[in-house]
Design an enzyme around this catalytic site. Structure first.
Site, PDB file in Angstrom:
ATOM      1  N   SER A 172      64.921 -10.316 -14.167  1.00 31.16           N
ATOM      2  CA  SER A 172      64.337 -11.660 -14.342  1.00 31.16           C
ATOM      3  C   SER A 172      62.856 -11.770 -14.003  1.00 31.16           C
ATOM      4  O   SER A 172      62.306 -12.860 -14.054  1.00 31.16           O
ATOM      5  CB  SER A 172      65.117 -12.721 -13.547  1.00 31.16           C
ATOM      6  OG  SER A 172      66.338 -13.014 -14.183  1.00 31.16           O
ATOM      7  N   THR A 173      62.186 -10.668 -13.670  1.00 34.04           N
ATOM      8  CA  THR A 173      60.778 -10.768 -13.249  1.00 34.04           C
ATOM      9  C   THR A 173      59.779 -10.635 -14.388  1.00 34.04           C
ATOM     10  O   THR A 173      58.582 -10.780 -14.169  1.00 34.04           O
ATOM     11  CB  THR A 173      60.450  -9.726 -12.162  1.00 34.04           C
ATOM     12  OG1 THR A 173      60.642  -8.415 -12.696  1.00 34.04           O
ATOM     13  CG2 THR A 173      61.310  -9.923 -10.935  1.00 34.04           C
ATOM     14  N   GLY A 174      60.249 -10.378 -15.599  1.00 34.15           N
ATOM     15  CA  GLY A 174      59.356 -10.286 -16.754  1.00 34.15           C
ATOM     16  C   GLY A 174      59.191 -11.652 -17.404  1.00 34.15           C
ATOM     17  O   GLY A 174      58.730 -12.599 -16.773  1.00 34.15           O
ATOM     18  N   VAL A 175      59.638 -11.754 -18.650  1.00 33.47           N
ATOM     19  CA  VAL A 175      59.469 -13.002 -19.391  1.00 33.47           C
ATOM     20  C   VAL A 175      60.260 -14.160 -18.785  1.00 33.47           C
ATOM     21  O   VAL A 175      59.969 -15.323 -19.070  1.00 33.47           O
ATOM     22  CB  VAL A 175      59.827 -12.848 -20.890  1.00 33.47           C
ATOM     23  CG1 VAL A 175      58.889 -11.861 -21.565  1.00 33.47           C
ATOM     24  CG2 VAL A 175      61.266 -12.450 -21.084  1.00 33.47           C
ATOM     25  N   TYR A 176      61.237 -13.865 -17.929  1.00 33.29           N
ATOM     26  CA  TYR A 176      62.001 -14.940 -17.278  1.00 33.29           C
ATOM     27  C   TYR A 176      61.263 -15.514 -16.063  1.00 33.29           C
ATOM     28  O   TYR A 176      61.711 -16.466 -15.451  1.00 33.29           O
ATOM     29  CB  TYR A 176      63.387 -14.445 -16.875  1.00 33.29           C
ATOM     30  CG  TYR A 176      64.371 -14.340 -18.026  1.00 33.29           C
ATOM     31  CD1 TYR A 176      63.986 -14.489 -19.355  1.00 33.29           C
ATOM     32  CD2 TYR A 176      65.703 -14.084 -17.779  1.00 33.29           C
ATOM     33  CE1 TYR A 176      64.891 -14.392 -20.399  1.00 33.29           C
ATOM     34  CE2 TYR A 176      66.633 -13.986 -18.813  1.00 33.29           C
ATOM     35  CZ  TYR A 176      66.212 -14.145 -20.119  1.00 33.29           C
ATOM     36  OH  TYR A 176      67.114 -14.048 -21.147  1.00 33.29           O
ATOM     37  N   ASN A 191      69.799 -10.554 -21.926  1.00 38.56           N
ATOM     38  CA  ASN A 191      69.903 -11.984 -22.199  1.00 38.56           C
ATOM     39  C   ASN A 191      71.369 -12.300 -22.491  1.00 38.56           C
ATOM     40  O   ASN A 191      72.195 -11.401 -22.596  1.00 38.56           O
ATOM     41  CB  ASN A 191      68.979 -12.401 -23.358  1.00 38.56           C
ATOM     42  CG  ASN A 191      69.286 -11.662 -24.641  1.00 38.56           C
ATOM     43  OD1 ASN A 191      70.443 -11.579 -25.074  1.00 38.56           O
ATOM     44  ND2 ASN A 191      68.257 -11.113 -25.269  1.00 38.56           N
ATOM     45  N   ASP A 249      60.556   5.014 -15.621  1.00 44.76           N
ATOM     46  CA  ASP A 249      61.166   4.426 -16.805  1.00 44.76           C
ATOM     47  C   ASP A 249      62.678   4.519 -16.623  1.00 44.76           C
ATOM     48  O   ASP A 249      63.238   5.610 -16.593  1.00 44.76           O
ATOM     49  CB  ASP A 249      60.716   5.212 -18.040  1.00 44.76           C
ATOM     50  CG  ASP A 249      61.372   4.764 -19.328  1.00 44.76           C
ATOM     51  OD1 ASP A 249      62.323   3.948 -19.306  1.00 44.76           O
ATOM     52  OD2 ASP A 249      60.940   5.259 -20.392  1.00 44.76           O
ATOM     53  N   ILE A 250      63.346   3.397 -16.476  1.00 45.83           N
ATOM     54  CA  ILE A 250      64.776   3.377 -16.178  1.00 45.83           C
ATOM     55  C   ILE A 250      65.596   4.089 -17.248  1.00 45.83           C
ATOM     56  O   ILE A 250      66.658   4.630 -16.960  1.00 45.83           O
ATOM     57  CB  ILE A 250      65.280   1.935 -15.936  1.00 45.83           C
ATOM     58  CG1 ILE A 250      66.627   1.955 -15.201  1.00 45.83           C
ATOM     59  CG2 ILE A 250      65.337   1.149 -17.238  1.00 45.83           C
ATOM     60  CD1 ILE A 250      67.051   0.602 -14.660  1.00 45.83           C
ATOM     61  N   ASP A 303      65.150  -4.613 -21.584  1.00 48.07           N
ATOM     62  CA  ASP A 303      66.293  -4.805 -22.478  1.00 48.07           C
ATOM     63  C   ASP A 303      66.056  -4.082 -23.813  1.00 48.07           C
ATOM     64  O   ASP A 303      66.885  -3.288 -24.274  1.00 48.07           O
ATOM     65  CB  ASP A 303      66.517  -6.300 -22.699  1.00 48.07           C
ATOM     66  CG  ASP A 303      67.819  -6.652 -23.398  1.00 48.07           C
ATOM     67  OD1 ASP A 303      68.682  -5.775 -23.573  1.00 48.07           O
ATOM     68  OD2 ASP A 303      67.968  -7.831 -23.764  1.00 48.07           O
TER      69      ASP A 303
END
Length: 197
Positions: free
Chosen positions: A140-144, A47, A33-34, A57
């Site tokens: 960018s690898t999730g919802v993007y 975003n 977990d970052i 985010d």
């Protein structure tokens, strides 16, 4: 100059599954977990509004507390491919670098260069602020919807290129992955660069 050691199996949280050295910098691939990492800066997959969202985010905003949102409001947003820095507030990380990755549109809208620019800009900001350690999520690898294998190659390749040219005081980089599959993509990217056997 370059040394890599693989873990035999995916390790528990906070134990690197891969470590490489690029000049004076150590690069780790980690499943964790970052928001829990104790580094100078964590990078937020933000975003353009910088006002929070879902995924990493939202997790960073929740963990940092309302002061982060207040500081982000004052920044006036950020264009895709760029990044801005704030304090870390309630995080262990002293700073958050908010990098705005591209939405994937099939590769027809300069997405690869915009993603590389996120990583380059974050490294430059860290160096400008004399930070020595930085942790990246899989931007960018999730919802993007950026293809995760391609995103990992861009992330690792860009950071390795930046550090090889001039580490600028950065001694520790973490590619903090949310899953073992994401970590495998990053490990494969190290292998493709000849940094793993």
């Amino acid at each position: 100059m370059q040394r890599v050691c693989y873990a035999a199996v995916m390790a528990s949280a906070k134990a690197p599954v891969l470590t490489a050295e690029i000049g004076p910098a150590r690069l780790d691939v980690l499943v964790a977990d970052i928001t829990t990492l104790d580094v100078d800066a964590i990078v937020n997959a933000a975003n353009e509004s910088l006002l929070g969202g879902g995924g990493v985010d939202g997790a960073i905003h929740r963990a940092a507390g309302p002061e982060l949102l207040a500081e982000c409001r004052a920044l006036g947003g950020c264009p895709t491919g760029s990044a801005k820095i704030t304090r870390g507030y309630r995080l262990k990380a002293r700073h958050v670098i908010h990098a705005v990755g591209p939405v994937w549109h099939g590769g027809t809208r300069n997405e690869e260069e915009l993603l590389a620019s996120c990583y380059r800009t974050a490294v430059q900001i860290a160096a400008e602020h004399r930070l020595t350690s930085i942790a990246f999520p899989a931007i960018s690898t999730g919802v993007y919807r950026f293809p995760p294998d391609r995103a990992a190659r861009i992330a690792v390749g860009t950071v390795v290129s930046e550090l090889s040219a001039d580490a600028r005081g950065i001694t520790h980089v973490v590619f903090c992955c949310f899953s073992e599959q994401s970590a495998r993509h990053h490990m494969d990217a190290f292998g493709e660069l000849g940094l793993a056997s």
